[in-house]
Design a protein around this motif. Structure first.
Motif, mmCIF file in Angstrom:
data_model
loop_
_atom_site.group_PDB
_atom_site.id
_atom_site.type_symbol
_atom_site.label_atom_id
_atom_site.label_comp_id
_atom_site.label_asym_id
_atom_site.label_seq_id
_atom_site.Cartn_x
_atom_site.Cartn_y
_atom_site.Cartn_z
ATOM 1 N N MET A 1 0.838 -1.171 0.000
ATOM 2 C CA MET A 1 0.000 0.000 0.000
ATOM 3 C C MET A 1 0.882 1.233 0.000
ATOM 4 N N LYS A 2 0.620 2.156 -0.931
ATOM 5 C CA LYS A 2 1.366 3.413 -1.001
ATOM 6 C C LYS A 2 0.463 4.565 -0.586
ATOM 7 N N ILE A 3 1.031 5.469 0.203
ATOM 8 C CA ILE A 3 0.290 6.630 0.694
ATOM 9 C C ILE A 3 1.100 7.879 0.368
ATOM 10 N N PHE A 4 0.450 8.883 -0.193
ATOM 11 C CA PHE A 4 1.065 10.167 -0.493
ATOM 12 C C PHE A 4 0.932 11.061 0.734
ATOM 13 N N LEU A 5 2.034 11.659 1.175
ATOM 14 C CA LEU A 5 2.054 12.544 2.340
ATOM 15 C C LEU A 5 2.464 13.937 1.894
ATOM 16 N N THR A 6 1.629 14.907 2.157
ATOM 17 C CA THR A 6 1.875 16.262 1.659
ATOM 18 C C THR A 6 2.989 16.999 2.389
ATOM 19 N N ASP A 7 3.210 16.664 3.675
ATOM 20 C CA ASP A 7 4.225 17.369 4.451
ATOM 21 C C ASP A 7 4.563 16.576 5.713
ATOM 22 N N ALA A 8 5.420 17.155 6.549
ATOM 23 C CA ALA A 8 5.825 16.470 7.782
ATOM 24 C C ALA A 8 4.633 16.254 8.707
ATOM 25 N N GLU A 9 3.687 17.172 8.705
ATOM 26 C CA GLU A 9 2.498 17.024 9.548
ATOM 27 C C GLU A 9 1.678 15.800 9.142
ATOM 28 N N ALA A 10 1.602 15.535 7.844
ATOM 29 C CA ALA A 10 0.894 14.341 7.360
ATOM 30 C C ALA A 10 1.637 13.071 7.770
ATOM 31 N N THR A 11 2.963 13.124 7.784
ATOM 32 C CA THR A 11 3.771 11.981 8.231
ATOM 33 C C THR A 11 3.519 11.727 9.714
ATOM 34 N N LEU A 12 3.499 12.792 10.499
ATOM 35 C CA LEU A 12 3.222 12.689 11.929
ATOM 36 C C LEU A 12 1.820 12.118 12.162
ATOM 37 N N SER A 13 0.854 12.584 11.399
ATOM 38 C CA SER A 13 -0.526 12.122 11.523
ATOM 39 C C SER A 13 -0.655 10.627 11.201
ATOM 40 N N LEU A 14 0.041 10.176 10.164
ATOM 41 C CA LEU A 14 0.039 8.756 9.841
ATOM 42 C C LEU A 14 0.610 7.961 11.014
ATOM 43 N N GLY A 15 1.698 8.456 11.596
ATOM 44 C CA GLY A 15 2.282 7.791 12.756
ATOM 45 C C GLY A 15 1.321 7.725 13.931
ATOM 46 N N ILE A 16 0.595 8.796 14.189
ATOM 47 C CA ILE A 16 -0.391 8.815 15.281
ATOM 48 C C ILE A 16 -1.440 7.730 15.037
ATOM 49 N N ASN A 17 -1.954 7.661 13.813
ATOM 50 C CA ASN A 17 -2.947 6.643 13.486
ATOM 51 C C ASN A 17 -2.388 5.237 13.692
ATOM 52 N N LEU A 18 -1.150 5.029 13.279
ATOM 53 C CA LEU A 18 -0.517 3.723 13.495
ATOM 54 C C LEU A 18 -0.393 3.427 14.986
ATOM 55 N N GLY A 19 0.100 4.394 15.735
ATOM 56 C CA GLY A 19 0.293 4.203 17.171
ATOM 57 C C GLY A 19 -0.988 3.874 17.903
ATOM 58 N N GLU A 20 -2.100 4.413 17.446
ATOM 59 C CA GLU A 20 -3.390 4.140 18.080
ATOM 60 C C GLU A 20 -3.885 2.732 17.791
ATOM 61 N N SER A 21 -3.389 2.119 16.715
ATOM 62 C CA SER A 21 -3.930 0.825 16.313
ATOM 63 C C SER A 21 -2.960 -0.351 16.448
ATOM 64 N N LEU A 22 -1.680 -0.081 16.636
ATOM 65 C CA LEU A 22 -0.710 -1.173 16.737
ATOM 66 C C LEU A 22 -0.935 -2.002 18.001
ATOM 67 N N THR A 23 -0.628 -3.273 17.896
ATOM 68 C CA THR A 23 -0.813 -4.191 19.019
ATOM 69 C C THR A 23 0.547 -4.595 19.599
ATOM 70 N N PRO A 24 0.564 -5.098 20.844
ATOM 71 C CA PRO A 24 1.825 -5.516 21.452
ATOM 72 C C PRO A 24 2.561 -6.520 20.567
ATOM 73 N N GLY A 25 3.864 -6.336 20.463
ATOM 74 C CA GLY A 25 4.689 -7.221 19.654
ATOM 75 C C GLY A 25 4.855 -6.765 18.215
ATOM 76 N N SER A 26 4.229 -5.643 17.847
ATOM 77 C CA SER A 26 4.367 -5.131 16.477
ATOM 78 C C SER A 26 5.786 -4.620 16.252
ATOM 79 N N VAL A 27 6.349 -4.996 15.115
ATOM 80 C CA VAL A 27 7.682 -4.542 14.731
ATOM 81 C C VAL A 27 7.533 -3.738 13.446
ATOM 82 N N ILE A 28 8.047 -2.515 13.472
ATOM 83 C CA ILE A 28 7.992 -1.622 12.326
ATOM 84 C C ILE A 28 9.424 -1.434 11.845
ATOM 85 N N LEU A 29 9.707 -1.869 10.609
ATOM 86 C CA LEU A 29 11.041 -1.716 10.031
ATOM 87 C C LEU A 29 11.000 -0.552 9.049
#
Length: 151
Positions: A1-29
């Protein structure tokens, strides 16, 4: 899946969404050139986990541990290491949950890992035009369905 990010704020927002949904033991490379947004994405993951402590790149310390959020965040940066040096760190102890409380393991410069966990989410960040970024998320034996509902 590819996502277009308009700026650093969009990158931060994507990270927030990931952080809210990740489960214990998740590894992000994480992979990407210097300045592509790897640390910004991890900062967002930390916010999504409820971590209020400033998240900084562990380029010189190698590993920063943040334990006060919904889940612990183990943030690693392999930029200054050679694969044989990485192997000596026994990083699998972070994702196997034996020595550390299971949490989220985010590894910058993951291409330097001589071995990978059995399950992980690969995140590749690249530059676009005029400060934009593109991120590609590729799961490897990782259930991305919960993450997809928030992206």
């Amino acid at each position: 899946m590819k996502i277009f990010l308009t700026d650093a704020e969009a990158t931060l927002s994507l990270g927030i969404n990931l952080g809210e949904s990740l489960t214990p033991g998740s590894v992000i490379l994480l992979e990407g050139d210097l300045g592509a947004g790897k640390t910004t994405l991890v900062q967002g993951i930390g916010r999504g986990l409820g971590i209020v402590e400033p998240i900084v790149s562990p380029t010189f310390t190698l590993i920063n541990e943040y334990t006060e959020g919904r889940l612990p965040l183990y943030h690693l940066d392999l930029y200054r290491l050679e694969p044989q040096e990485v192997a000596a760190l026994n990083l699998e102890s972070y994702w196997e949950g034996v020595e550390f409380i299971p949490g989220i393991v985010a590894i910058e410069w993951a291409e330097r890992l001589p071995y990978k966990p059995d399950s992980y989410l690969s995140v590749s960040l690249t530059y676009g035009d005029e400060g934009t970024r593109q991120v590609e998320l590729v799961p490897f034996n990782y259930d991305i369905s919960k993450v997809m509902t928030v992206i």
